[in-house]
Structures are given as C-alpha cells and as structure tokens.
Design a protein around this motif. Structure first.
Motif, mmCIF file in Angstrom:
data_model
loop_
_atom_site.group_PDB
_atom_site.id
_atom_site.type_symbol
_atom_site.label_atom_id
_atom_site.label_comp_id
_atom_site.label_asym_id
_atom_site.label_seq_id
_atom_site.Cartn_x
_atom_site.Cartn_y
_atom_site.Cartn_z
ATOM 1 N N SER A 51 0.833 -1.212 0.000
ATOM 2 C CA SER A 51 0.000 0.000 0.000
ATOM 3 C C SER A 51 0.860 1.251 0.000
ATOM 4 C CB SER A 51 -0.916 0.010 1.220
ATOM 5 O OG SER A 51 -1.822 -1.062 1.151
ATOM 6 N N ASP A 172 -5.762 -0.890 -4.891
ATOM 7 C CA ASP A 172 -5.223 -1.506 -3.680
ATOM 8 C C ASP A 172 -6.224 -2.539 -3.173
ATOM 9 O OD1 ASP A 172 -3.870 -2.172 -1.425
ATOM 10 O OD2 ASP A 172 -3.604 -0.119 -0.693
ATOM 11 N N GLU A 173 -5.891 -3.797 -3.311
ATOM 12 C CA GLU A 173 -6.775 -4.895 -2.901
ATOM 13 C C GLU A 173 -8.184 -4.694 -3.445
ATOM 14 O OE1 GLU A 173 -5.448 -7.155 -0.595
ATOM 15 O OE2 GLU A 173 -3.873 -6.058 0.439
HETATM 16 MG MG MG Z 1 -2.215 -2.571 2.086
#
Ligand code: MG
Ligand code: ATP
Lengths: 241, 405
Positions: A51, A172-173
């Motif tokens: 991240s 992000d994810e």
């Molecule tokens: Mg992360």
C-alpha cells in the motif's frame, strides 16, 4: 514522449514511519517501471509495503527519498496543488472498500472525475453512458450505491477510475471484499479496460489467483521488492479461462 | 450548480441531525427577529409620543437651548405673531404650538405646592394631543373667553390640592421683571400623562393667562408640526433659516430624552440577547457540521484522491453550512412573521415601563430590511463557521483520511 517511455518510473523509493519508540521501514529502495497498458501485481504478506508503494505511485503520499517520473516528467518535487491536479487528470483509483459517494447516483459517481476536470456536460454525458455500458450497469445508472451488490459497486468504482482515460490506475486490494467469482469478473474488467485505454495499472493483492491474471507480478517483503519473484515477467497475458 | 446539489444532498444524509440543527437555527432567528421587532415597535411608539409632546421641530431663541434663564422668559421669543406667519408660509408646516414654560406655586388657600405650568394654545394643542391626553375629570381648555382664567391640573396634583372641576385656585409666580404675581384661576379638568412624577406638578393654562401671569408678550418656544414626522430631519435647516437670525431649530429627537435612554437600554439588552442567541445557533451549526465532517473523513480522502482540491471541499462544506443556516433562517423568519401577525390581533398588554403608570400593547414591527439583514447574517455566519470547522479536515493527509475507520 516516445512509445517506450514508461508511464511511471519509480527509482529508489524509501519511506519510514515512526511507530512508538522505533521506526518502521515501510519501503526500502523500491524501484519499478510500468509501460502503457501493463497491469502489474504487487504481492506479499501483510505489512510488506504494497500500500505504501501504491500510495506513493498514486501521488497521495510522499516518499522520504526517491525519484518519480510520471510520463517522463519528474513529479517528486511538486506541491500539493499540482499533485492534486495530476491525480485529477492522470490517475484513477480503485479502493478495497469501493469508496463511492453514497449521496450520488451511480451515474453521478462516474461523472464526478469528468466534472472535476471541467469537461462540458454533453461530452460528460456521452462518456458516462459509454462507461456504464462497458461495466454493464446501464440499468442501474440512477440507483444509489447502497442499492447495489458489492460486485456492482466495484464495477462503478472501476468505471469512475477509467472514465477520465487515466495514464495510471491504482488498485489496492480491489477484490478483497468480493467473493471469488465476482473478484474474477472485476479483475477481468479492470484488465480489459486498462488494456483498451492504454492505462498502466498497479494492483496490490494477497490473492495469487488474481495476481496470475496480471501481466507481471512483483513480490514484496519487509519493504523490499524481491528480485527473484516467481511470477516476474509472465510470458503471455493470462485471460480468464 | 453541481456543487450546490451535492451540498444539499449531504445535508439530507443525517436527516434527524439536520432537522434539529435547522430547528434551532429557526428558533434562534425567530427570537432575534421578534426581539428586534419588539424593540423597533417600542422605539416607534416612543418616537411618536416624543414628537407629539415637543413637536416634530422645536424653534426657540438660540440662547434658550444653551443657557439656563435667570428670570422667566429671559430667552423667550419676542415677536411671536411675525414668526408665526413666516413659518406658516412654509408648505410642510401644518400646525404651530407656542408654549410658555413657567414654574411657581399653586395654592388652594390652605396649602401651596410647586407647579410646572405650561401655557398653551388650546385649539391646536388639543387638536394634536387631544386623543392622547388622558382626561380624568372635567373638560379640555378652550379658547373661548371666560370670566376666570381656566387651568387643567395633573391628576396627582388635583388630589394633593383636593380640587375638582369648578374649584378655584391661586397661582403664584415671578414675572419677567422678577416681581411676584398672583392670579385666581378655576380648575376646568384633571388629566394624567401616564408619568406619575409629572402628574404631581403638571398644570396647563392658555397662553394669554400665562402671559398675564408673567406680565409679558413673549413665549418660551414653538413646536412645529409638519405634514409628516419623517420630514423633520430634512426640513430642520430650512425652518431654522425661515425663523431667522438668533433662532435655533431642534428636531424632536434632540428633545426626546426618554426615547433616547430607552433606546440605548433596549439596544444593549436586545443586542446582548441577540449575540448570545447567535452564538448558540452558530455553535449548534458548527457542531453538526463537524460531526458530519468527521463521519465523512474517508469520503474526504476519496474525493481528494480523485483530484478534488481542499478549497473545493471547503466550499462544499461552506455551502452545507449555508443551506442549513439559510433554511433555518427562512423558517425562523416565517415563524417570526406568524407570531407578529398573531400579536397584532391578540391585544396583549405590556406592563407600564419604569416611571410610567400606563402599559402599552405588546406588538412587534415587521421590518423587511431587518428580516433580510438577519437572514443574510445567519447565512453568512453559518457559512463562515462551516468553513472554519472544515478547513482542517479538508487538508488532512489523504492516506490518513482514507484509512479512517
Ligand atoms: Mg495494504
Ligand atoms: N501511517 C502509518 N503509520 C505507521 N506505520 C505505518 C503507516 N502506514 C503503514 N505503516 C507500516 O508500514 C508497513 C507497510 O505497510 P503497508 O500498508 O504498506 O503494507 P501492505 O503490504 O499494504 O499490508 P496489507 O497487505 O496489510 O495491506 C507496515 O509495517 C505498516 O505497519
């Protein structure tokens, strides 16, 4: 810029956080480059710095050291206003929690980046309709996000990220809150749209099945990008079976 | 327009909180408007009664306003008839009320008390003041000749002297030369001005009797009644010029000490009250805004990531404050209007103000300018306070805002 100029080029990125007494090195000397249209997956255990790297690449965070070229231009030293305008024009975000604006309809959510960019109403309407078509949500255009399923919401978010034809997409994810079937569909959608628009895409994920769908995979650990990552330079683009 | 729509939608997110905020803003605005309307109504009433007592304009010799007189009418007006015809030629002048002010003793043979006597022109004086002079017994003075000079006495004075209409009294006063003069008079009526202190000493007689008493042709001052009280300020200089050299003309406001002190008092009381209400309203709006902003921290992070500038976010929040404050202020204005209209017909009496013996109806003025200013003020202040409370959140680091739970 030439055909071969990477969309982003990160060189020697480092970032440390103060944690109570000590310091956590969230990112250590990370470098990577992304050509247009490439989808790169960052994998690695929790806390490995994925991240952190994505936030820096997305210009929502600043590194302690390192050089960042976006479309060949050095953006490391820009002030917050310039960074905001760059995000507005060149970077699309897809979040794990969808992060749609609840009081806006699906169409208004997708329209927002175009509105920010100051594009005229007619053109905006056309592009939003086109995007709704692409993500298969034409019927839901006037619904509020909370009337949609998780997969539909993330498709709205994908549309919102790509409607402005960004140079770079940060995800992000993006599928962590979705069941595996829906996750498959969403990642395929992101991939297709990025390829079609020629946008480079950085995806952080825990999910190996997802990372194998990307053009390239880099593994991270303890803030480092591992050189001997097993899936680096996948030969053929992996299309959903 | 899109920003504004977004702001309105945002205020509808937490309806209960917005409704509470709006209600408090409405009540606060209504309270301020009603207080202002009440003060305004009171000022108007006092201004009118002040102007009625003194005249819209008061003409006298310049010295009269500046110095205390050593002897009665030392600074009086000499040639009243000439001044009168000069002033009546002015198109705005309706009535002239000559007055002679003198003091002395009034006696019923057994006891004497101090009097503050006013010599008046009965015809025009009572024409103007008549409906407002509260007669207790007997009748008004008239210009018709009678054998014995007639007087009106204040209610309390009549009680002290134990007199009624028809009773005889003796007035004692110094003449303009300083000699003592006495005159037998007859009580024609008793009256109340509504100011008990004044009623204890007040006495009216006609101009002629007063001049006989003081052995003079002078008068003290001249009240000028214009076709409209509002003309007083504009016409003052012209009337002063018409009156000629050696004369000064004041407006009713210069004479209205009670009006001025009440106005000063009310301005302070209602000003402080309004200030407190405004602070409470702003505090409630600020509180609602900051709660709403904290709840939306992640959204703020998202919007910033999408390329929204902090000042654009602040602008949305400012608009939200304006919408809340504006809606509240408008509802409050309607509320105040309804209450004002009800009061107009309800006929509720207020108790007498300090130093007065009669109350007055509770009523509030409806002044569009004050309504506009108060509504605008609430909107501006609500906008400012929403801007202030949102500034920090709009500039919060994006990653931090996005990770907010
Ligand atoms: Mg992360
Ligand atoms: N704001 C912060 N303050 C302190 N430490 C932080 C902060 N953000 C990240 N870190 C630390 O930096 C390191 C890297 O975090 P990062 O979020 O980049 O990891 P990640 O790979 O994304 O993990 P996950 O898979 O759990 O999302 C972690 O040790 C984390 O605790």
């Amino acid at each position: 810029m030439s055909e071969h100029t990477p969309v982003i080029s990160l060189q020697g990125m480092s970032k440390a956080y103060n944690m109570g007494e000590g310091r956590v090195q969230a990112l250590s000397d990370a470098s990577l480059a992304l050509p247009p249209g490439e989808m790169l997956a960052l994998t690695g255990p929790s806390g490995s710095g994925k991240s952190t790297l994505l936030n820096i690449a997305g210009l929502i965070d600043t590194p302690d050291t390192g050089r960042y070229l976006l479309d060949g231009e050095d953006v490391s030293q820009l002030d917050e206003t310039c960074r905001t305008l760059l995000r507005r024009n060149a970077i699309g975000f897809i979040f794990q929690g969808f992060n749609l604006v609840p009081v806006m309809s699906v169409a208004d959510n997708i329209d927002y980046p175009l509105f920010l960019a100051g594009i005229n109403a007619g053109e905006r309407k056309r592009r939003v309709a086109e995007m709704l078509e692409k993500v298969g949500l034409r019927e839901q255009a006037q619904r509020r996000p909370d009337a949609l399923s998780g997969g539909q919401r993330q498709r709205v978010a994908v549309a919102r990220a790509l409607v402005k034809w960004p140079r770079l997409v940060i995800a992000d994810e993006p599928t962590a809150n979705l069941d595996s079937h829906t996750a498959d569909q969403v990642i395929t959608l992101i991939r297709e749209l990025c390829h079609a628009e020629g946008a480079a895409c950085l995806v952080a994920t825990h999910d190996d099945r997802l990372s194998t769908r990307c053009d390239r995979v880099l593994a991270m650990r303890d803030g480092y990008i591992l050189p001997d990552a097993p899936f680096t330079h996948l030969a053929a683009p992996a299309v959903a079976a | 327009m899109k920003w504004f729509k977004f702001a309105v939608l945002n205020t509808l997110r937490n309806r209960r909180r917005s409704a509470t905020t709006l209600l408090i803003a409405a009540l606060g605005t209504a309270a301020i408007l009603l207080a202002a309307g009440f003060a305004e109504y009171t000022y108007q009433g006092l201004a009118e009664s002040a102007a009625r007592d003194a005249g819209h304009l008061v003409v006298a010799r310049s010295d009269y306003f500046q110095h205390e007189e050593d002897t009665p009418l030392q600074y009086g007006i000499d040639n009243y008839p000439a001044l009168r015809s000069r002033l009546l030629a002015d198109p705005d002048v309706r009535y002239l009320l000559p007055r002679i002010q003198f003091s002395g003793l009034v006696s019923n043979g057994d006891k004497s008390v101090i009097m503050m006597a006013t010599g008046i022109d009965p015809d025009s004086e009572f024409l103007i003041k008549g409906p407002f002079l509260n007669m207790k017994e007997g009748s008004l003075l008239s210009s018709a000749k009678s054998d014995t000079p007639q007087i009106l006495v204040g209610e309390a004075l009549a009680k002290t002297l134990k007199v009624h209409p028809g009773s005889g009294l003796t007035l004692l006063a110094s003449t303009t030369d300083g000699a003592l003069n006495a005159l037998d008079v007859q009580v024609r009526g008793t009256f109340s001005t509504g100011v008990p202190e004044y009623d204890k000493r007040a006495l009216y007689t006609d101009l002629e009797t007063a001049q006989r008493m003081l052995v003079t042709q002078k008068i003290s001052q001249l009240g000028v009644y214009l076709s409209d009280m509002k003309l007083a300020d504009d016409d003052r200089a012209r009337i002063e010029a018409t009156a000629g050299k050696g004369f000064t003309t004041q407006t009713w406001r210069d004479q209205a000490f009670f009006y001025k002190s009440v106005r000063e008092l009310y301005n302070r009381i209602f000003g402080a009250l309004g200030g407190i209400i405004a602070i409470i309203v702003l505090f409630v709006i600020a509180n609602a805004m900051s709660m709403s902003i904290i709840e939306r921290t992640r959204e703020i992070g998202t919007l910033r990531a999408l390329g929204t500038l902090p000042q654009q976010l602040t602008r949305i929040f400012a608009m939200e404050g304006a919408v809340l404050g504006g809606a509240g202020a408008l509802v409050g204005a309607v509320l105040a209007l309804i209450v004002s209209v009800i009061l107009l017909y309800a006929g509720i009496q207020m108790p007498p103000p300090p130093g007065r013996s009669v109350g007055y109806p509770l009523s509030v003025s409806i002044n569009p300018l004050i309504y506009a200013l108060v509504v605008l003020g609430v909107v501006v202040l609500a906008t400012l306070c929403a801007t202030l409370v949102s500034r920090r959140s709009a500039r919060k680091p994006i990653v931090e805002a996005l990770n907010h739970v």
